[in-house]
Design a protein around this motif. Structure first.
Motif, PDB file in Angstrom:
ATOM      1  N   UNK A 150     -10.323  10.623 -20.517  1.00 61.00           N
ATOM      2  CA  UNK A 150     -10.576  11.840 -20.564  1.00 61.00           C
ATOM      3  C   UNK A 150      -9.748  12.512 -21.916  1.00 61.00           C
ATOM      4  N   UNK A 151      -8.700  11.629 -22.234  1.00 63.49           N
ATOM      5  CA  UNK A 151      -7.846  11.816 -23.312  1.00 63.49           C
ATOM      6  C   UNK A 151      -8.129  11.334 -24.801  1.00 63.49           C
ATOM      7  N   UNK A 152      -9.491  10.704 -24.790  1.00 62.55           N
ATOM      8  CA  UNK A 152      -9.731   9.776 -25.864  1.00 62.55           C
ATOM      9  C   UNK A 152      -9.671  10.613 -27.344  1.00 62.55           C
ATOM     10  N   UNK A 153     -10.159  11.973 -26.954  1.00 60.32           N
ATOM     11  CA  UNK A 153     -10.219  12.813 -28.411  1.00 60.32           C
ATOM     12  C   UNK A 153      -8.971  13.319 -28.917  1.00 60.32           C
ATOM     13  N   UNK A 154      -7.916  13.105 -27.912  1.00 54.95           N
ATOM     14  CA  UNK A 154      -6.379  13.382 -28.494  1.00 54.95           C
ATOM     15  C   UNK A 154      -5.957  12.417 -29.174  1.00 54.95           C
ATOM     16  N   UNK A 155      -6.170  11.191 -28.491  1.00 53.24           N
ATOM     17  CA  UNK A 155      -5.591   9.886 -29.198  1.00 53.24           C
ATOM     18  C   UNK A 155      -6.290   9.708 -30.678  1.00 53.24           C
ATOM     19  N   UNK A 156      -7.661   9.908 -30.698  1.00 58.30           N
ATOM     20  CA  UNK A 156      -8.352   9.498 -31.939  1.00 58.30           C
ATOM     21  C   UNK A 156      -7.785  10.629 -33.099  1.00 58.30           C
ATOM     22  N   UNK A 157      -7.677  11.838 -32.630  1.00 56.21           N
ATOM     23  CA  UNK A 157      -7.467  12.823 -33.792  1.00 56.21           C
ATOM     24  C   UNK A 157      -6.055  12.834 -34.395  1.00 56.21           C
ATOM     25  N   UNK A 158      -5.313  12.676 -33.318  1.00 56.14           N
ATOM     26  CA  UNK A 158      -3.487  12.388 -33.651  1.00 56.14           C
ATOM     27  C   UNK A 158      -3.477  11.038 -34.119  1.00 56.14           C
ATOM     28  N   UNK A 159      -3.766  10.093 -33.943  1.00 55.06           N
ATOM     29  CA  UNK A 159      -3.480   8.898 -34.755  1.00 55.06           C
ATOM     30  C   UNK A 159      -4.391   8.765 -36.005  1.00 55.06           C
ATOM     31  N   UNK A 209      -1.888  14.025 -21.527  1.00 57.54           N
ATOM     32  CA  UNK A 209      -1.105  15.017 -21.673  1.00 57.54           C
ATOM     33  C   UNK A 209      -0.309  15.251 -23.060  1.00 57.54           C
ATOM     34  N   UNK A 210       0.530  14.221 -22.984  1.00 52.83           N
ATOM     35  CA  UNK A 210       1.255  14.098 -24.416  1.00 52.83           C
ATOM     36  C   UNK A 210       0.528  13.753 -25.461  1.00 52.83           C
ATOM     37  N   UNK A 211      -0.541  13.335 -25.417  1.00 49.36           N
ATOM     38  CA  UNK A 211      -1.422  13.089 -26.796  1.00 49.36           C
ATOM     39  C   UNK A 211      -1.819  14.342 -26.870  1.00 49.36           C
ATOM     40  N   UNK A 212      -2.413  15.294 -26.056  1.00 55.49           N
ATOM     41  CA  UNK A 212      -2.923  16.282 -26.239  1.00 55.49           C
ATOM     42  C   UNK A 212      -1.959  17.279 -27.172  1.00 55.49           C
ATOM     43  N   UNK A 213      -0.552  17.304 -26.702  1.00 54.81           N
ATOM     44  CA  UNK A 213       0.303  17.956 -27.224  1.00 54.81           C
ATOM     45  C   UNK A 213       0.579  17.493 -28.771  1.00 54.81           C
ATOM     46  N   UNK A 214       0.592  16.272 -29.171  1.00 51.50           N
ATOM     47  CA  UNK A 214       0.685  15.919 -30.371  1.00 51.50           C
ATOM     48  C   UNK A 214      -0.662  16.156 -31.241  1.00 51.50           C
ATOM     49  N   UNK A 215      -1.581  16.318 -30.630  1.00 55.10           N
ATOM     50  CA  UNK A 215      -3.034  16.662 -31.350  1.00 55.10           C
ATOM     51  C   UNK A 215      -2.866  17.817 -31.792  1.00 55.10           C
ATOM     52  N   UNK A 216      -2.573  18.938 -30.880  1.00 59.63           N
ATOM     53  CA  UNK A 216      -2.224  20.269 -31.320  1.00 59.63           C
ATOM     54  C   UNK A 216      -1.319  20.445 -32.537  1.00 59.63           C
ATOM     55  N   UNK A 217      -0.245  19.671 -32.575  1.00 58.43           N
ATOM     56  CA  UNK A 217       0.495  19.820 -33.909  1.00 58.43           C
ATOM     57  C   UNK A 217      -0.109  19.401 -34.823  1.00 58.43           C
ATOM     58  N   UNK A 218      -0.785  18.355 -34.802  1.00 63.08           N
ATOM     59  CA  UNK A 218      -1.550  17.669 -36.118  1.00 63.08           C
ATOM     60  C   UNK A 218      -2.430  18.568 -36.751  1.00 63.08           C
ATOM     61  N   UNK A 219      -3.400  18.892 -35.907  1.00 63.59           N
ATOM     62  CA  UNK A 219      -4.428  19.934 -36.399  1.00 63.59           C
ATOM     63  C   UNK A 219      -3.851  21.140 -36.810  1.00 63.59           C
ATOM     64  N   UNK A 220      -3.041  21.902 -36.288  1.00 66.18           N
ATOM     65  CA  UNK A 220      -2.122  23.083 -36.762  1.00 66.18           C
ATOM     66  C   UNK A 220      -1.733  22.789 -38.044  1.00 66.18           C
ATOM     67  N   UNK A 221      -0.793  21.703 -38.268  1.00 68.52           N
ATOM     68  CA  UNK A 221      -0.249  21.576 -39.635  1.00 68.52           C
ATOM     69  C   UNK A 221      -1.453  21.473 -40.719  1.00 68.52           C
ATOM     70  N   UNK A 222      -2.255  20.614 -40.411  1.00 66.84           N
ATOM     71  CA  UNK A 222      -3.382  20.319 -41.414  1.00 66.84           C
ATOM     72  C   UNK A 222      -4.372  21.496 -41.683  1.00 66.84           C
ATOM     73  N   UNK A 223      -4.192  22.557 -40.959  1.00 63.87           N
ATOM     74  CA  UNK A 223      -4.950  23.858 -41.069  1.00 63.87           C
ATOM     75  C   UNK A 223      -4.213  24.958 -41.701  1.00 63.87           C
ATOM     76  N   UNK A 224      -2.812  24.560 -41.638  1.00 67.45           N
ATOM     77  CA  UNK A 224      -1.780  25.664 -42.084  1.00 67.45           C
ATOM     78  C   UNK A 224      -1.518  25.623 -43.472  1.00 67.45           C
ATOM     79  N   UNK A 225      -0.282  26.276 -43.836  1.00 67.50           N
ATOM     80  CA  UNK A 225      -0.231  26.634 -45.172  1.00 67.50           C
ATOM     81  C   UNK A 225       0.695  25.793 -45.872  1.00 67.50           C
TER      82      UNK A 225
END
Length: 464
Positions: A150-159, A209-225
Motif C-alpha cells: 500500500x505504500x509503494x507510491x511513497x517508496x517510488x517517489x521518495x527514492x 508511514x515513514x516513507x509517506x513523510x519522506x515523500x511529502x518532504x521531497x515533493x514539497x521541496x521540488x515544487x518550492x522556491x
C-alpha cells in the motif's frame, strides 16, 4: 546551507577544490545512505528479536526482500537514469531540458507505482512461495507484503525524486529526505511491533508511514522556491525524446538492483534444496550486512555524480579524471575497512539481527565466506557509478549484467556440484568468486573506455 541555490553560483562544481567539494557533497549522501541502511534493516533487527517467533518471522520477511528490491529498482530506473541527464543539461546551461527531464520522470514514477501496487496486492503469496518461503514462514511474508504494498507510491517517489535533489547539489536536503523517514521508522517500529503486538504487520505499517513523510518532504521541496529545477505542470506529459534516454541510462542501475531480487530467489531456492530454513535465515542476514558495503559506496558515487556529470557537460576532462581518481581512492578505502571488520567480528554483525544462538553461530561462518572479496568492491562501484555519471548507458549495462547474470547466478548452481562436502556453504561461496571476476572485468573495461571518453572531451573542446 545547500550549495546550488541559483543559476549563477552552480559553477562551483568546476571551481571548488575537489577534496573539499567531494566532502561537502558526499558526506550528506553517504550519511543519507547510512540512514537508508538503517531504514532497510531496522525492521529486520526488531523482527529478529520478537520473543518466540523471531527467527521464523525474520526468515519470512527475508523472503519478501526480492519484492522490496524490485520496488527500489524501478525507482532507480527512473531516478538514477534521469538525474545524471539533468546534471549534464545543467552543465550545458540548458535548464529547460533539465526541468523537462524532472517532470517526465515524476510522472513515470507515479504510473509505475500504481502498477506495482496492484501486482503486489494480487500476487504476493505466489511470488513469496516461488522465492523460497516455506509452510512455516509464508504467513509472516504475506502479512508483511499486504501492508507494504500500500505504500509503494511513497517508496517510488521518495527514492526516485530524491536523486534529482542530490543531482542539483542539494545534498543536505537529500539527506534530510531519508533522515525524516528513518527516524520515524525507528520510533514507530517498536510501538507497532511490540506495543500494539502487530509483529511483522507493525513493521510494515511503520515503514509505509515513514516513507509517506519522506515523500511529502521531497515533493514539497521540488515544487518550492528553493530548488533550481522545479516540477512544473507543463513538463508532466511524457515525451519519448526525454524519457527514453533516461530509461536507457537507468537500465544499468535497474539491473544492478533488480538482479539482487533474482539472485535472492536463486540463493533462497538453492539453500532450501541443500539446507533448511536456517540457511535461508542466514541469507537474510548476509544480504543485510552486504548493505553496509553497497549503500555507503552508492552514497559516495552519488556525491561525486554531480561533479563528474556537470564537468563532463562543460567539457572539463581534467576535472572529470581527477574526480574519478578521488572517488576510486575513497571507495576502495571504505570497502577494505569494512571487509576487515567483517572478517574480524562476524559474530557481532550476525548478532545485530537475531538473538537465536544457533542462527548466529551458523551465520558467522557463512558471512566470512560470502564477504570474502568485499575488499575489492570499491573498484566495482566507483567505475560503475562513473559510467552512469558520464551518461554511458551501454557500458553501465554491460558491467551490471556481467557481475550478476553472467557470473553469479550460474555459480550459485555450479558451486554445490563442485563442492560436495558442505553444499550450503558452497552456495555462499558463489558470491566472492563472482565479485572477484566481475571487478577484474570492470576495471579493464573502464580503463579502456575512460581513456576514449577523455580523448573525446579534449577533441570536442579543441573544435569548439
Amino acid at each position: 546551507m545547500d550549495i546550488m541555490q541559483t543559476n549563477e553560483d552552480k559553477e562551483f562544481l568546476r571551481t571548488e577544490p575537489l577534496g573539499k567539494l567531494l566532502l561537502r557533497l558526499a558526506l550528506p549522501t553517504v550519511t543519507a545512505q547510512l540512514i537508508n541502511m538503517l531504514y532497510n534493516i531496522v525492521d529486520r533487527i526488531y523482527i529478529g528479536h520478537i520473543p518466540d517467533i523471531g527467527a521464523t518471522a525474520l526468515t519470512g520477511v527475508g523472503v519478501c526482500m526480492p519484492l522490496i528490491m524490485i520496488v527500489s529498482a524501478f525507482a532507480a530506473l527512473v531516478g538514477y537514469g534521469g538525474a545524471p541527464r539533468a546534471s549534464i543539461f545543467m552543465g550545458k546551461q540548458d535548464k529547460e531540458s533539465a526541468e523537462k527531464t524532472l517532470g517526465n520522470c515524476f510522472t513515470l514514477q507515479i504510473f509505475i507505482s500504481l502498477v506495482l501496487t496492484a501486482v503486489l496486492l494480487i500476487w504476493n503469496r505466489e511470488f513469496l512461495m516461488a522465492f523460497g518461503a516455506s509452510a512455516n514462514t509464508i504467513e509472516y511474508g504475506v502479512n508483511y507484503m499486504n501492508i507494504y504494498a500500500l505504500g509503494t507510491i511513497f517508496v517510488e517517489v521518495t527514492l526516485g525524486m530524491n536523486a534529482f535533489i542530490t543531482a542539483q547539489g542539494f545534498a543536505k536536503t537529500g539527506m534530510f529526505s531519508v533522515l525524516i523517514g528513518a527516524v520515524a521508522n525507528i520510533i514507530l517500529d517498536p510501538i507497532f511491533i511490540f506495543g500494539f503486538h502487530m509483529d511483522v504487520r507493525g513493521a510494515a505499517l511503520a515503514t509505509i508511514i515513514s516513507q509517506a513523510l519522506s515523500c511529502i518532504w521531497v515533493v514539497t521541496f521540488l515544487c518550492g522556491k528553493k530548488t533550481f529545477l522545479r516540477i512544473k505542470r507543463k513538463n508532466l506529459g511524457l515525451a519519448p525524446e526525454i524519457i527514453l534516454p533516461c530509461l536507457a541510462l537507468g537500465i544499468a542501475t535497474f539491473i544492478m538492483q533488480a538482479s539482487e531480487s533474482v539472485i535472492s530467489v536463486c540463493f533462497n531456492s538453492s539453500l532450501q534444496k541443500y539446507g533448511s530454513d536456517i540457511a535461508v535465515g542466514a541469507m537474510t542476514i548476509l544480504t543485510s550486512v552486504m548493505q553496509f558495503a553497497m549503500l555507503p559506496l552508492q552514497g559516495l558515487g552519488q556525491g561525486a555524480q554531480p561533479i563528474i556529470s556537470y564537468c563532463y557537460g562543460a567539457g572539463d576532462s581534467g576535472r572529470v579524471q581527477s574526480a574519478f581518481k578521488l572517488l576510486l581512492k575513497v571507495s576502495l578505502g571504505y570497502s577494505v575497512l569494512l571487509w576487515g571488520m567483517v572478517m574480524l567480528f562476524p559474530g557481532g554483525f550476525a548478532a545485530m539481527f537475531t538473538s537465536d544462538a544457533q542462527l548466529v553461530e551458523y551465520t558467522k561462518t557463512a558471512l566470512r565466506i560470502y564477504m570474502g572479496s568485499m575488499f575489492l568492491f570499491g573498484i566495482q562501484m566507483a567505475c560503475q557509478m562513473t559510467f552512469n555519471a558520464l551518461g554511458k548507458a551501454a557500458e553501465s549495462i554491460v558491467v551490471a549484467v556481467m557481475r550478476k547474470f553472467v557470473l553469479l547466478i550460474p555459480l550459485i548452481y555450479i558451486m554445490p556440484c563442485l563442492i560436495q562436502g558442505n553444499q550450503t556453504m558452497a552456495v555462499y561461496l558463489a558470491e566472492p568468486i563472482a565479485d572477484f571476476l566481475a571487478v577484474t572485468f570492470t576495471a579493464v573495461l573502464f580503463t579502456v573506455q575512460f581513456k576514449k571518453i577523455l580523448r573525446k572531451i579534449e577533441k570536442n573542446r579543441k573544435i569548439a
